[in-house]
Scaffold this motif. Structure first.
Motif, PDB file in Angstrom:
ATOM      1  N   HIS A  48      47.104  39.759  43.125  1.00  0.00           N
ATOM      2  CA  HIS A  48      47.365  38.931  41.947  1.00  0.00           C
ATOM      3  C   HIS A  48      46.137  38.844  41.048  1.00  0.00           C
ATOM      4  N   ILE A  49      45.008  39.375  41.492  1.00  0.00           N
ATOM      5  CA  ILE A  49      43.749  39.286  40.753  1.00  0.00           C
ATOM      6  C   ILE A  49      43.639  40.434  39.755  1.00  0.00           C
ATOM      7  N   LEU A  50      43.358  40.087  38.498  1.00  0.00           N
ATOM      8  CA  LEU A  50      43.112  41.108  37.478  1.00  0.00           C
ATOM      9  C   LEU A  50      41.656  41.532  37.471  1.00  0.00           C
ATOM     10  N   TRP A  51      40.753  40.569  37.629  1.00  0.00           N
ATOM     11  CA  TRP A  51      39.318  40.886  37.581  1.00  0.00           C
ATOM     12  C   TRP A  51      38.555  39.780  38.277  1.00  0.00           C
ATOM     13  N   GLN A  52      37.528  40.174  39.045  1.00  0.00           N
ATOM     14  CA  GLN A  52      36.678  39.209  39.716  1.00  0.00           C
ATOM     15  C   GLN A  52      35.242  39.724  39.724  1.00  0.00           C
ATOM     16  N   LEU A  53      34.289  38.807  39.844  1.00  0.00           N
ATOM     17  CA  LEU A  53      32.873  39.156  39.846  1.00  0.00           C
ATOM     18  C   LEU A  53      32.321  39.048  41.259  1.00  0.00           C
TER      19      LEU A  53
ATOM     20  N   ASN B  45      33.980  29.538  51.555  1.00  0.00           N
ATOM     21  CA  ASN B  45      32.908  30.091  52.384  1.00  0.00           C
ATOM     22  C   ASN B  45      31.527  29.731  51.846  1.00  0.00           C
ATOM     23  N   ARG B  46      30.808  28.910  52.587  1.00  0.00           N
ATOM     24  CA  ARG B  46      29.491  28.467  52.137  1.00  0.00           C
ATOM     25  C   ARG B  46      28.353  29.277  52.732  1.00  0.00           C
ATOM     26  N   ALA B  47      28.601  29.979  53.803  1.00  0.00           N
ATOM     27  CA  ALA B  47      27.548  30.774  54.441  1.00  0.00           C
ATOM     28  C   ALA B  47      27.941  32.249  54.329  1.00  0.00           C
ATOM     29  N   ALA B  48      28.218  32.907  55.469  1.00  0.00           N
ATOM     30  CA  ALA B  48      28.702  34.277  55.408  1.00  0.00           C
ATOM     31  C   ALA B  48      30.031  34.292  54.666  1.00  0.00           C
ATOM     32  N   ASN B  49      30.149  35.203  53.708  1.00  0.00           N
ATOM     33  CA  ASN B  49      31.315  35.190  52.821  1.00  0.00           C
ATOM     34  C   ASN B  49      31.898  36.595  52.690  1.00  0.00           C
ATOM     35  N   PRO B  50      32.686  37.023  53.669  1.00  0.00           N
ATOM     36  CA  PRO B  50      33.282  38.359  53.569  1.00  0.00           C
ATOM     37  C   PRO B  50      34.577  38.408  52.770  1.00  0.00           C
ATOM     38  N   THR B  51      35.081  37.254  52.314  1.00  0.00           N
ATOM     39  CA  THR B  51      36.454  37.236  51.788  1.00  0.00           C
ATOM     40  C   THR B  51      36.600  36.771  50.337  1.00  0.00           C
ATOM     41  N   GLU B  52      35.541  36.273  49.683  1.00  0.00           N
ATOM     42  CA  GLU B  52      35.712  35.673  48.367  1.00  0.00           C
ATOM     43  C   GLU B  52      34.751  36.248  47.328  1.00  0.00           C
ATOM     44  N   TYR B  53      35.290  36.560  46.159  1.00  0.00           N
ATOM     45  CA  TYR B  53      34.514  36.829  44.964  1.00  0.00           C
ATOM     46  C   TYR B  53      34.924  35.788  43.916  1.00  0.00           C
ATOM     47  N   SER B  54      34.221  35.738  42.798  1.00  0.00           N
ATOM     48  CA  SER B  54      34.538  34.773  41.746  1.00  0.00           C
ATOM     49  C   SER B  54      35.638  35.336  40.842  1.00  0.00           C
ATOM     50  N   VAL B  55      36.800  34.726  40.880  1.00  0.00           N
ATOM     51  CA  VAL B  55      37.947  35.210  40.114  1.00  0.00           C
ATOM     52  C   VAL B  55      37.764  34.872  38.631  1.00  0.00           C
ATOM     53  N   VAL B  56      37.892  35.871  37.786  1.00  0.00           N
ATOM     54  CA  VAL B  56      37.839  35.665  36.335  1.00  0.00           C
ATOM     55  C   VAL B  56      39.255  35.492  35.785  1.00  0.00           C
ATOM     56  N   PHE B  57      40.131  36.443  36.103  1.00  0.00           N
ATOM     57  CA  PHE B  57      41.514  36.374  35.646  1.00  0.00           C
ATOM     58  C   PHE B  57      42.455  36.673  36.806  1.00  0.00           C
TER      59      PHE B  57
END
Length: 463
Positions: free
Chosen positions: A269-274, A338-350
């Protein structure tokens, strides 16, 4: 303008490459560090080094820009400027952000200056990349088009935020500092017209295919979404509908039904993430909004926002965390976990939810109410709410779209400010924001910039 000093492309790319190799930005930048002796031709001699230049631009977007999830980004500053967030900085600790929250900003506000200056720094970078690619004698034409398309999209997206926040703005379209240092402001209406043209061009230049499976670089559909946003600002609802339906029908995107997975980087569902600077780093958002076992030191959700959710709304249950200390309760934005090791999240833009709710608005504005309701119901049903049916009042449907946007996109990319501004509803803020004035629709042009370039005068009304 001070922002547009004469900086050579070789120095920009050399600095970017050194910083991001040291930072371990492995997926974004996998090139040897260029020496300071590289000229423009060498930087854009290969796709590898040209992508290195783009990598620096994306890293800057993540780190400090209107798209950043950190304390200088739109999610925080525009969220607290409207009615989604409460700022808990101590007086004097970060007076720029605190004054924005209190709607007491003046032209010397430090947060306003940082927002402006970071955006224009990245505009300069994008211009340098476009010029370098265009002048390259060795890049294949297909790569030239793709590189220009990405850089043009980013530049246009930055101009979009600057226009929404400041109104009339300068539009540097070159790296020629002699031109840029004396630019006048372009009217907000003219900026919008230019952005319509530029988003069309970037859409033509880009492909529907992502150049990374992680969707950390924008594709054609991102440019089309921004084009639809421009159409909506212009009241071109039929044109917006057509573009948004093109995105909604794309097989590249699937609506995420599980509320707990909306901010996981693998979602279609993500168009773009950082991507964060280093592998497994936490997002800026989780670091900015987190507090526990103590009163908030930066930001907490406004109780007015929390009360906009019904108790059974899964977003209320999964994206908002109550924190109680000494019988006092605050609410934390908890979209990213995820506040420490973060294998699953990027910052979603759209994400595609914005496509659906924008399409609902475009349809409702044309009084196609029965067609609009299903696009609102996507997010409602996922949240465990009942579907909207049988609504025959255009105003009621539009009101529901504003409310659903708030519940769905709080603390994301300045959505609340943009939505209220587009709907002409910023005047509804005073009950929650008592210092709000009509002229607060835009921020002041930074005083430092006015002193450096008198062509930026007059200052915005009220400041």
């Amino acid at each position: 303008m001070k922002l547009f000093k004469a900086i050579t492309i070789r120095k920009i790319v050399a600095v970017w490459a050194v910083l991001h190799v040291l930072a371990g930005c492995e997926n974004l930048l996998e090139v040897d560090t260029p020496s300071d002796q590289l000229d423009t031709g060498q930087v854009f001699e290969s796709v590898k080094t040209a992508n290195a230049a783009l990598a620096g631009l994306y890293a800057n977007l993540w780190d400090n820009s209107p798209l950043s999830g950190g304390t200088q980004g739109s999610g925080v500053l525009l969220g607290s400027y409207t009615d989604d967030l409460v700022c808990y900085y101590a007086s004097g600790e970060s007076s720029g952000a605190l004054d924005l929250y209190k709607n007491l900003q003046i032209a010397s506000n430090s947060a306003v200056y940082m927002y402006w200056s970071s955006a224009y720094k990245e505009v300069y970078m994008a211009n340098a990349i476009m010029e370098g690619a265009e002048n390259s004698k060795s890049l294949p034409q297909s790569e030239k088009s793709r590189i220009k398309g990405e850089a043009l999209l980013i530049r246009s997206l930055l101009f979009f935020y600057l226009q929404q926040v400041f109104g009339d703005i300068p539009m540097p379209l070159t790296t020629d500092y002699k031109v840029n240092q004396s630019l006048s402001k372009t009217s907000a209406a003219e900026v919008v017209l230019r952005l319509e043209s530029d988003f069309k061009e970037s859409s033509d230049l880009l492909s529907d295919q992502y150049r990374s499976a992680e969707r950390i670089f924008p594709n054609r559909k991102v440019a089309q979404l921004m084009l639809a946003k421009i159409y909506m600002l212009q009241g071109k609802w039929n044109e917006a509908e057509d573009v948004l339906k093109t995105i909604a029908s794309s097989p590249s995107y699937t609506f995420e039904q599980d509320i707990t997975k909306v901010f996981q980087k693998s979602g279609t569902h993500i168009l773009w993430q950082l991507k964060p600077k280093n592998n497994n780093d936490p997002t800026s958002e989780v670091q900015t909004y987190y507090f526990s076992d103590s009163a908030p030191g930066l930001y907490a959700l406004n109780n007015d926002l929390v009360s906009a959710f019904s108790p059974g709304d899964k977003r209320r249950q999964n994206w908002i965390m109550p924190v109680t200390v000494n019988q006092n309760t605050w609410y934390r934005a908890d979209k990213y976990k995820n506040r420490a090791a973060n294998p699953t999240e990027y910052s979603v833009v759209f994400r595609v939810e914005e496509v659906y709710l924008s399409l609902a608005e475009a349809l409702a504005r044309q009084n196609k109410l029965s067609e609009a309701l299903p696009y609102i119901n996507y997010t409602r049903l996922r949240a465990g709410l009942s579907a909207l049916t049988g609504m025959n009042s255009q105003q009621a449907v539009l009101d529901e779209i504003v409310s659903e946007n708030r519940r769905e996109f709080f603390c994301e990319m300045g959505h609340r400010f943009m939505d209220l501004k587009r709907f002409g509803s910023l005047a509804t803020l005073p009950p929650v924001k008592p210092n709000w004035k009509e002229y607060h629709r835009v921020w002041p042009v930074p005083q430092k910039e006015l002193l450096l370039n008198s062509n930026l005068k007059p200052q915005n009304n009220g400041y």
